[in-house]
Design a protein around this motif. Structure first.
Motif, PDB file in Angstrom:
ATOM      1  N   CYS A  42      41.870  36.878  45.801  1.00  0.00           N
ATOM      2  CA  CYS A  42      43.450  36.840  45.608  1.00  0.00           C
ATOM      3  C   CYS A  42      43.603  35.780  44.527  1.00  0.00           C
ATOM      4  O   CYS A  42      44.567  35.899  43.665  1.00  0.00           O
ATOM      5  N   LEU A  43      42.770  34.658  44.383  1.00  0.00           N
ATOM      6  CA  LEU A  43      43.223  33.421  43.415  1.00  0.00           C
ATOM      7  C   LEU A  43      43.005  34.298  41.945  1.00  0.00           C
ATOM      8  O   LEU A  43      44.001  33.859  41.179  1.00  0.00           O
ATOM      9  N   SER A  44      41.869  35.027  41.646  1.00  0.00           N
ATOM     10  CA  SER A  44      41.935  35.677  40.537  1.00  0.00           C
ATOM     11  C   SER A  44      43.069  36.491  40.005  1.00  0.00           C
ATOM     12  O   SER A  44      43.523  36.596  39.168  1.00  0.00           O
ATOM     13  N   ARG A  45      43.544  37.288  41.007  1.00  0.00           N
ATOM     14  CA  ARG A  45      44.501  38.181  40.936  1.00  0.00           C
ATOM     15  C   ARG A  45      45.899  37.249  40.553  1.00  0.00           C
ATOM     16  O   ARG A  45      46.629  37.566  39.657  1.00  0.00           O
ATOM     17  N   GLU A  50      50.070  35.410  36.890  1.00  0.00           N
ATOM     18  CA  GLU A  50      50.812  34.518  36.163  1.00  0.00           C
ATOM     19  C   GLU A  50      50.342  34.211  34.586  1.00  0.00           C
ATOM     20  O   GLU A  50      51.895  34.268  34.044  1.00  0.00           O
ATOM     21  N   ALA A  51      49.443  34.776  34.190  1.00  0.00           N
ATOM     22  CA  ALA A  51      49.237  34.880  32.705  1.00  0.00           C
ATOM     23  C   ALA A  51      50.142  35.958  32.238  1.00  0.00           C
ATOM     24  O   ALA A  51      50.768  35.742  31.331  1.00  0.00           O
ATOM     25  N   VAL A  56      50.588  36.706  28.334  1.00  0.00           N
ATOM     26  CA  VAL A  56      49.292  36.454  28.206  1.00  0.00           C
ATOM     27  C   VAL A  56      48.506  37.559  28.875  1.00  0.00           C
ATOM     28  O   VAL A  56      48.587  37.691  30.018  1.00  0.00           O
ATOM     29  N   GLU A  57      47.507  38.264  28.153  1.00  0.00           N
ATOM     30  CA  GLU A  57      46.830  39.418  28.588  1.00  0.00           C
ATOM     31  C   GLU A  57      45.629  38.742  29.094  1.00  0.00           C
ATOM     32  O   GLU A  57      44.710  38.202  28.323  1.00  0.00           O
ATOM     33  N   GLN A  62      38.272  39.060  33.475  1.00  0.00           N
ATOM     34  CA  GLN A  62      38.420  37.745  32.860  1.00  0.00           C
ATOM     35  C   GLN A  62      38.882  36.762  33.837  1.00  0.00           C
ATOM     36  O   GLN A  62      38.237  35.525  33.964  1.00  0.00           O
ATOM     37  N   ALA A  63      39.664  37.122  34.765  1.00  0.00           N
ATOM     38  CA  ALA A  63      40.366  36.239  35.756  1.00  0.00           C
ATOM     39  C   ALA A  63      39.329  36.110  36.742  1.00  0.00           C
ATOM     40  O   ALA A  63      39.087  34.796  37.288  1.00  0.00           O
ATOM     41  N   ARG A  64      38.558  37.050  37.010  1.00  0.00           N
ATOM     42  CA  ARG A  64      37.675  36.953  38.287  1.00  0.00           C
ATOM     43  C   ARG A  64      36.341  35.988  37.550  1.00  0.00           C
ATOM     44  O   ARG A  64      36.010  34.828  38.150  1.00  0.00           O
TER      45      ARG A  64
END
Length: 83
Positions: A42-45, A50-51, A56-57, A62-64
């Motif tokens: 959830c936090l990575s999503r 937000e990016a 920002v792509e 990358q988020a995970r």
């Protein structure tokens, strides 16, 4: 408190949360979901969304990696326990 200071505090709190989660690899995502209603995924999503809102792509992978501190598949292999 000005906006810059607030942003710096929020960023520091986020980094501290990531550090805390990193130190508690024994806590599985399912445990987090059951108790807190969110998990590392959830936090990575949220990070990715937000990016993207800011133009920002950031890919899901990358988020995970930002949240897990390593590629997600590597984290799962090392730390995820079977349920």
């Amino acid at each position: 408190m000005d906006n810059q200071t607030q942003t710096e505090i929020e960023a520091a709190a986020f980094r501290r949360l990531l550090s805390h989660l990193d130190s508690r690899k024994d806590v599985q995502n399912l445990d987090l979901m059951d108790l807190a209603g969110f998990c590392r995924n959830c936090l990575s999503r949220w990070y990715m969304e937000e990016a993207q809102e800011r133009g920002v792509e950031v890919s899901k992978e990358q988020a995970r990696e930002r949240v897990y501190g390593m590629p997600y598949e590597q984290w799962k292999e090392r730390y995820q326990t079977p349920r």
